[in-house]
Write a protein that holds these residues in place. Structure first.
Motif, mmCIF file in Angstrom:
data_model
loop_
_atom_site.group_PDB
_atom_site.id
_atom_site.type_symbol
_atom_site.label_atom_id
_atom_site.label_comp_id
_atom_site.label_asym_id
_atom_site.label_seq_id
_atom_site.Cartn_x
_atom_site.Cartn_y
_atom_site.Cartn_z
ATOM 1 N N LEU A 1 52.965 15.150 21.882
ATOM 2 C CA LEU A 1 54.121 15.861 22.358
ATOM 3 C C LEU A 1 55.157 14.781 22.869
ATOM 4 C CD1 LEU A 1 55.311 18.783 23.037
ATOM 5 C CD2 LEU A 1 54.252 18.701 25.237
ATOM 6 N N VAL A 2 56.401 15.180 22.616
ATOM 7 C CA VAL A 2 57.573 14.065 23.167
ATOM 8 C C VAL A 2 58.583 15.037 23.701
ATOM 9 C CG1 VAL A 2 59.505 12.771 22.476
ATOM 10 C CG2 VAL A 2 57.323 12.447 21.083
ATOM 11 N N PHE A 3 58.652 14.827 25.134
ATOM 12 C CA PHE A 3 59.739 15.530 25.952
ATOM 13 C C PHE A 3 61.173 14.807 25.641
ATOM 14 C CE2 PHE A 3 55.721 16.203 27.939
ATOM 15 C CZ PHE A 3 55.748 17.493 28.234
ATOM 16 N N ARG A 4 62.160 15.785 25.469
ATOM 17 C CA ARG A 4 63.737 15.001 25.333
ATOM 18 C C ARG A 4 64.539 15.759 26.189
ATOM 19 N NH1 ARG A 4 67.983 15.026 20.590
ATOM 20 N NH2 ARG A 4 68.102 17.274 21.275
ATOM 21 N N LYS A 5 65.233 15.146 27.252
ATOM 22 C CA LYS A 5 65.954 15.596 28.150
ATOM 23 C C LYS A 5 67.462 14.874 27.923
ATOM 24 C CE LYS A 5 63.229 18.435 30.339
ATOM 25 N NZ LYS A 5 63.382 19.946 30.116
ATOM 26 N N ILE A 6 68.318 15.458 28.365
ATOM 27 C CA ILE A 6 69.913 15.191 27.957
ATOM 28 C C ILE A 6 70.887 15.440 29.292
ATOM 29 C CG2 ILE A 6 71.890 15.389 26.613
ATOM 30 C CD1 ILE A 6 70.106 16.547 24.531
ATOM 31 N N TRP A 7 71.153 14.397 29.805
ATOM 32 C CA TRP A 7 71.933 14.424 31.066
ATOM 33 C C TRP A 7 73.660 14.170 30.866
ATOM 34 C CZ3 TRP A 7 71.912 9.953 35.053
ATOM 35 C CH2 TRP A 7 72.780 10.233 36.240
ATOM 36 N N LYS A 8 74.225 15.251 30.851
ATOM 37 C CA LYS A 8 75.760 15.049 30.866
ATOM 38 C C LYS A 8 76.246 14.893 31.914
ATOM 39 C CE LYS A 8 78.045 18.074 28.335
ATOM 40 N NZ LYS A 8 78.736 19.361 27.681
ATOM 41 N N ILE A 9 77.077 13.556 32.134
ATOM 42 C CA ILE A 9 77.656 13.015 33.143
ATOM 43 C C ILE A 9 79.090 13.566 32.880
ATOM 44 C CG2 ILE A 9 78.344 10.967 34.549
ATOM 45 C CD1 ILE A 9 75.802 9.759 33.516
ATOM 46 N N LYS A 10 79.646 14.460 33.876
ATOM 47 C CA LYS A 10 81.124 15.041 33.970
ATOM 48 C C LYS A 10 81.903 13.830 34.454
ATOM 49 C CE LYS A 10 81.990 18.663 32.916
ATOM 50 N NZ LYS A 10 82.201 19.283 31.695
ATOM 51 N N ARG A 11 83.059 13.735 33.544
ATOM 52 C CA ARG A 11 84.196 13.134 33.947
ATOM 53 C C ARG A 11 83.701 11.553 34.450
ATOM 54 N NH1 ARG A 11 87.362 15.661 38.489
ATOM 55 N NH2 ARG A 11 89.028 13.954 37.897
ATOM 56 N N THR B 1 78.533 22.355 34.220
ATOM 57 C CA THR B 1 79.009 22.407 35.474
ATOM 58 C C THR B 1 79.453 20.947 36.097
ATOM 59 O OG1 THR B 1 76.740 21.884 36.226
ATOM 60 C CG2 THR B 1 77.665 24.275 36.383
ATOM 61 N N PRO B 2 80.426 20.854 37.038
ATOM 62 C CA PRO B 2 80.938 19.579 37.481
ATOM 63 C C PRO B 2 79.640 18.689 38.123
ATOM 64 C CG PRO B 2 82.354 21.259 38.347
ATOM 65 C CD PRO B 2 80.880 22.202 37.691
ATOM 66 N N GLY B 3 79.611 17.350 37.790
ATOM 67 C CA GLY B 3 78.753 16.419 38.249
ATOM 68 C C GLY B 3 77.546 16.283 37.397
ATOM 69 N N GLY B 4 77.538 17.043 36.241
ATOM 70 C CA GLY B 4 76.442 16.687 35.151
ATOM 71 C C GLY B 4 75.528 17.845 35.062
ATOM 72 N N SER B 5 74.943 17.968 33.922
ATOM 73 C CA SER B 5 74.142 19.120 33.403
ATOM 74 C C SER B 5 72.968 18.651 32.595
ATOM 75 C CB SER B 5 74.757 20.296 32.880
ATOM 76 O OG SER B 5 75.495 19.855 31.752
ATOM 77 N N TRP B 6 71.933 19.452 32.417
ATOM 78 C CA TRP B 6 70.819 18.829 31.812
ATOM 79 C C TRP B 6 70.634 20.206 30.329
ATOM 80 C CZ3 TRP B 6 67.903 15.070 31.305
ATOM 81 C CH2 TRP B 6 67.645 14.217 32.251
ATOM 82 N N SER B 7 70.154 19.562 29.291
ATOM 83 C CA SER B 7 69.841 20.480 28.213
ATOM 84 C C SER B 7 68.789 19.918 27.590
ATOM 85 C CB SER B 7 70.941 20.507 27.284
ATOM 86 O OG SER B 7 71.236 19.236 26.826
ATOM 87 N N ASP B 8 67.837 20.899 26.858
ATOM 88 C CA ASP B 8 66.722 20.291 26.024
ATOM 89 C C ASP B 8 67.184 19.793 24.652
ATOM 90 O OD1 ASP B 8 64.876 20.614 27.980
ATOM 91 O OD2 ASP B 8 64.764 22.830 27.823
ATOM 92 N N ASP C 1 86.080 15.557 26.389
ATOM 93 C CA ASP C 1 86.231 16.197 27.659
ATOM 94 C C ASP C 1 86.067 15.154 28.785
ATOM 95 O OD1 ASP C 1 86.717 18.992 26.894
ATOM 96 O OD2 ASP C 1 84.449 19.120 26.404
ATOM 97 N N LYS C 2 85.797 13.622 28.332
ATOM 98 C CA LYS C 2 85.720 12.524 29.118
ATOM 99 C C LYS C 2 84.391 12.644 29.762
ATOM 100 C CE LYS C 2 90.044 11.932 28.690
ATOM 101 N NZ LYS C 2 90.607 10.776 27.661
ATOM 102 N N ASP C 3 83.372 13.176 28.991
ATOM 103 C CA ASP C 3 82.089 13.174 29.631
ATOM 104 C C ASP C 3 81.073 12.362 28.901
ATOM 105 O OD1 ASP C 3 83.001 15.183 31.043
ATOM 106 O OD2 ASP C 3 82.253 16.995 29.639
ATOM 107 N N VAL C 4 80.090 11.943 29.216
ATOM 108 C CA VAL C 4 79.055 10.900 28.554
ATOM 109 C C VAL C 4 77.649 11.656 28.618
ATOM 110 C CG1 VAL C 4 77.684 8.855 28.728
ATOM 111 C CG2 VAL C 4 80.261 8.779 28.854
ATOM 112 N N LYS C 5 76.828 11.521 27.508
ATOM 113 C CA LYS C 5 75.560 12.156 27.365
ATOM 114 C C LYS C 5 74.550 10.996 27.252
ATOM 115 C CE LYS C 5 76.481 15.499 24.329
ATOM 116 N NZ LYS C 5 76.155 16.650 23.462
ATOM 117 N N ILE C 6 73.695 11.014 28.226
ATOM 118 C CA ILE C 6 72.610 10.065 28.102
ATOM 119 C C ILE C 6 71.105 10.973 27.852
ATOM 120 C CG2 ILE C 6 71.200 8.560 29.434
ATOM 121 C CD1 ILE C 6 73.795 7.815 31.130
#
Length: 397
Positions: A44-54, A390-397, A169-174
């Motif tokens: 099993l591999v967990f994958r998480k994505i962090w969106k850093i707003k602006r 949402t401002p400040g970053g958000s998570w998605s699977d 949108d000037k965001d970065v996803k890690i």
């Protein structure tokens, strides 16, 4: 350079401003606990994505940045994690905003059985220009998993964030991928048992002949021998190439499997897959093993090679991978390679008449239809980015 504020910080608990009526409702209704049940957790591999707003605005204003805490639960074991961004210090003592230091932190764990586990993790950053993840090499570390709330920095990676990583949108996803392999589970898994069988010389009865490549000059001293029943079980096509033999030099070898068209290194990884469903050197051999998987009807190996090649796409290798996908009729890989070409200025430069690279020139000569389709993809663009969070970053699977 020195690292500024390298130590990760524990995520802050949100303030509880709930009313008595809300609290009683929570108690009455209850809560849902997320947990996966799988036969072998190591698969099993967990994958998480962090969106850093602006992104640029955010890192300019802050000396450190932590993601929301996330949880990985499976088979009675729950681990809590976060990702943190830290900054190097330059010679003048000022903060360096590029490259960043991306850290993976274990913020706590809950487990029914304590013990060691190997954690494999991989960072990636979203290339918004070509809509593809750019992944770092996989790293691993051995941890003692127990019931604890102590913070532990598991590993870090120095990561450059370029303009291609900034979305409209000037965001970065890690992204981070995490795989947790408990020691007992790994030792007693079917894959590991078969790996031990692969190196056990007892009862092997088939000699494989292939050519010695430059990296395996001593292959004659360590011939490849296997169990005939495994070859027959895994591939009918390979089984038809096995011939009965009686060789005085190799006593006990009842069969000979001649694969003179493949190198020792390639065949060794093919044997590893046949026994264990895994390939150790996918970076090196995926492109060579993919055609073999087609010829010998090894669908699992085909999927493994396709997934690895998709994850390893770069502007420098996309033309070769596209040719390989078309040759092997691997539609998923072909679509991924064409999609990777979309809107990339670097790839566009590689295909330009004045500076066309060798791979693109070969494609233009041997497969002009594919070359034209790739050129059409390079000239197109599409957008499938997530909607703003949402401002400040958000998570998605």
């Amino acid at each position: 350079m020195k690292l500024l504020n390298i130590m990760p910080t524990k995520p802050k608990n949100k303030a509880k401003n709930t009313h008595n009526s809300k609290e009683s409702l929570d108690i009455e209704v209850g809560s849902i606990h997320e947990e996966l049940e799988v036969p072998v957790a190591s698969e099993l591999v967990f994958r998480k994505i962090w969106k850093i707003k602006r992104f640029h605005h955010t890192i300019k204003k802050r000396d450190l940045l932590d993601s929301p805490e996330f949880r990985c639960s499976v088979n009675g074991m729950t681990t809590f994690w976060n990702i943190s961004v830290r900054f190097w210090k330059g010679a003048n003592g000022k903060k360096v905003t590029n490259p960043l230091v991306i850290c993976l932190n274990l913020t706590g764990s809950e487990t029914e059985e304590t013990g060691q586990a190997r954690v494999r993790f991989q960072f990636g950053v979203w290339n918004a220009h070509i809509k593809h993840w750019e992944c770092c090499p996989i790293a691993s570390v051995v941890l003692n998993l127990q019931n604890t709330k102590e913070l532990l920095s598991v590993g870090y990676k120095s990561l450059g964030v370029m303009e291609r990583h900034i979305d409209p949108d000037k965001d970065v996803k890690i992204m981070v991928k995490i795989q947790i392999i408990q020691s007992d589970e790994e030792v007693h898994s079917l894959s590991q048992d078969m790996a031990r069988l692969m190196v056990n010389e007892e009862s092997k009865d088939t000699l494989i002949e292939c050519y010695c490549d430059s990296e395996n000059k001593d292959c004659e001293k360590t011939p490849l021998i296997v169990h005939s029943w495994i070859i027959r079980t895994r591939s009918d096509k390979l089984a038809t190439r096995m011939e009965e033999q009686s060789d005085g030099k190799n006593k006990g070898m009842k069969y000979l499997l001649c694969l003179p068209e493949y190198s020792y290194g390639v065949v060794n990884e093919l044997v590893r897959y046949i026994y264990t469903d895994k390939v150790d050197c996918a970076d090196k051999y995926a492109a060579k093993l993919l055609p073999i998987s087609i010829v010998y009807h090894l669908q699992g190996l085909k999927g493994l090679c396709e997934r690895h090649l998709i994850e390893s796409l770069t502007p420098a290798n996309v033309a070769n991978i596209l040719l390989l996908a078309d040759q092997c009729r691997c539609e998923n890989l072909r679509k991924a390679a064409l999609h990777y070409c979309e809107g990339s200025d670097e790839i566009k430069g590689n295909v330009h008449m004045a500076g066309k690279t060798l791979a693109w020139r070969v494609m233009e000569m041997v497969n002009p239809d594919l070359f034209m389709e790739a050129c059409e993809s390079i000239g197109s663009s599409s957008s499938n980015l997530d909607s703003p969070g949402t401002p400040g970053g958000s998570w998605s699977d």
